[in-house]
Design a protein around this motif. Structure first.
Motif, short mmCIF file in Angstrom:
data_model
loop_
_atom_site.label_atom_id
_atom_site.label_comp_id
_atom_site.label_asym_id
_atom_site.label_seq_id
_atom_site.Cartn_x
_atom_site.Cartn_y
_atom_site.Cartn_z
N UNK A 110 0.38 -1.59 -0.58
CA UNK A 110 -0.26 0.01 -0.08
C UNK A 110 0.37 1.48 -0.19
N UNK A 111 2.27 0.94 -0.08
CA UNK A 111 2.61 2.28 0.33
C UNK A 111 3.36 2.39 -1.11
N UNK A 112 2.55 1.62 -1.90
CA UNK A 112 2.58 2.45 -3.85
C UNK A 112 1.73 2.94 -4.55
N UNK A 113 0.51 3.08 -3.23
CA UNK A 113 -1.12 3.44 -3.65
C UNK A 113 -0.84 5.04 -3.80
N UNK A 114 -0.72 5.85 -4.38
CA UNK A 114 -1.44 6.40 -4.87
C UNK A 114 -2.46 7.68 -5.20
N UNK A 115 -2.82 8.78 -5.11
CA UNK A 115 -3.82 9.17 -5.73
C UNK A 115 -4.74 8.70 -7.61
N UNK A 116 -3.30 8.30 -8.43
CA UNK A 116 -3.68 7.96 -9.18
C UNK A 116 -5.12 7.17 -9.87
N UNK A 117 -5.37 7.12 -10.69
CA UNK A 117 -6.33 6.10 -10.52
C UNK A 117 -5.87 4.39 -10.98
N UNK A 118 -4.51 4.63 -12.14
CA UNK A 118 -3.45 3.43 -12.27
C UNK A 118 -3.56 3.16 -10.95
N UNK A 119 -2.76 3.43 -10.41
CA UNK A 119 -2.20 2.45 -9.13
C UNK A 119 -3.66 2.18 -8.48
N UNK A 120 -4.59 2.72 -8.57
CA UNK A 120 -5.61 2.59 -7.41
C UNK A 120 -6.42 1.32 -8.09
N UNK A 121 -6.62 1.86 -9.50
CA UNK A 121 -7.13 0.29 -10.26
C UNK A 121 -5.90 -0.67 -10.51
N UNK A 122 -5.02 -0.80 -10.11
CA UNK A 122 -4.07 -2.20 -9.63
C UNK A 122 -4.67 -2.69 -9.03
N UNK A 123 -4.56 -1.92 -7.47
CA UNK A 123 -4.16 -3.03 -6.24
C UNK A 123 -6.10 -3.62 -6.43
N UNK A 124 -6.82 -2.70 -7.03
CA UNK A 124 -8.45 -3.02 -6.66
C UNK A 124 -8.26 -4.67 -7.51
N UNK A 125 -7.87 -4.36 -8.37
CA UNK A 125 -7.59 -5.32 -9.13
C UNK A 125 -7.01 -6.98 -8.43
N UNK A 126 -5.96 -6.63 -8.56
CA UNK A 126 -5.13 -7.43 -7.23
C UNK A 126 -6.16 -8.06 -6.73
N UNK A 127 -6.90 -6.72 -5.41
CA UNK A 127 -7.62 -7.48 -4.19
C UNK A 127 -8.88 -8.07 -5.32
N UNK A 128 -9.39 -7.94 -6.09
CA UNK A 128 -10.34 -8.12 -7.07
C UNK A 128 -9.86 -10.30 -7.34
N UNK A 129 -8.71 -10.24 -7.84
CA UNK A 129 -8.45 -11.34 -8.18
C UNK A 129 -7.62 -12.61 -6.84
N UNK A 130 -7.72 -11.89 -5.89
CA UNK A 130 -7.52 -12.85 -4.46
C UNK A 130 -7.93 -12.37 -3.30
N UNK A 131 -9.37 -11.63 -3.66
CA UNK A 131 -10.60 -11.93 -2.56
C UNK A 131 -10.46 -12.15 -1.04
N UNK A 132 -8.91 -12.87 -1.13
CA UNK A 132 -8.39 -13.53 0.29
C UNK A 132 -8.26 -12.37 1.15
N UNK A 133 -7.44 -10.98 0.34
CA UNK A 133 -6.57 -9.91 0.91
C UNK A 133 -7.48 -8.97 1.86
#
Length: 190
Positions: free
Chosen positions: A10-33
């Motif tokens: 989460x240190x790499x998450x910033x206000x950019x849509x790209x970063x938030x979307x990347x990590x959201x998709x990571x969590x969608x792919x791994x719902x145990x997160x």
């Protein structure tokens, strides 16, 4: 991925849509997160709490269904979130839940969102409306309250009182949203 590993990511998450979307998709792919993400979100005094909120908001905007198993945890603890940059996404998630709940098309949220969940969301949104917070969280909250007020009869009269009382002391953005909501409440009465 452990909670600690997710925390570090989460240190790499910033206000950019790209970063938030990347990590959201990571969590969608791994719902145990999701429970780990919620744990970090509810570290309410931590600088990464808002980043967890941003990712959760993006996750819910992409696909709200993964949060369903965690609605108890989310609605039980979201009132603790107090940093403005975390409150806004929490309020937006509430708005998304209310939107799906009141949708005319069938949605799984309509059966998953319990009366207890709705009560907690309503209470929290009223808290956002009456505290000194940013206008975005108030705007999302008034929309959420309007939508849930369609099924909880006491909400619209209380919301109307707050909107009319605060109208003249709030920002232009608040006034614009309040005008829309008040018009809808008044139209519903007819």
């Amino acid at each position: 991925m452990t909670t600690e590993q997710l925390y570090n990511e989460l240190n790499y998450v910033n206000h950019s849509r790209e970063k938030r979307l990347f990590y959201a998709n990571l969590v969608i792919a791994n719902p145990d997160l999701i429970p780990r993400l919620l744990d970090i979100l509810f570290m309410v005094d931590d600088k990464l709490s808002p980043r967890a909120a941003w990712v959760l908001e993006f996750l819910c905007s992409q696909d709200i269904e993964p949060i369903i198993p965690y609605l108890d945890n989310f609605t039980l603890n979201f009132h603790k979130v107090h940093l403005d940059s975390a409150v806004r996404p929490v309020a937006k998630i509430c708005e998304a839940l209310a939107t799906h709940y009141t949708s005319k098309t069938s949605h799984i949220i309509q059966t998953a969102l319990t009366e207890t969940h709705k009560e907690r969301i309503i209470e929290n949104c009223f808290d956002y409306m009456i505290t000194d917070g940013k206008v975005a969280s108030k705007a999302y909250s008034m929309t959420t309250l309007f939508m849930l007020g369609k099924t909880v009869n006491w909400v619209h009269p209380e919301l109307k009182i707050i909107l009319e009382r605060d109208f003249h002391i709030q920002s232009a953005a608040f006034k614009a949203r309040a005008r829309i909501i008040l018009k809808k409440i008044n139209k519903k009465k007819r």
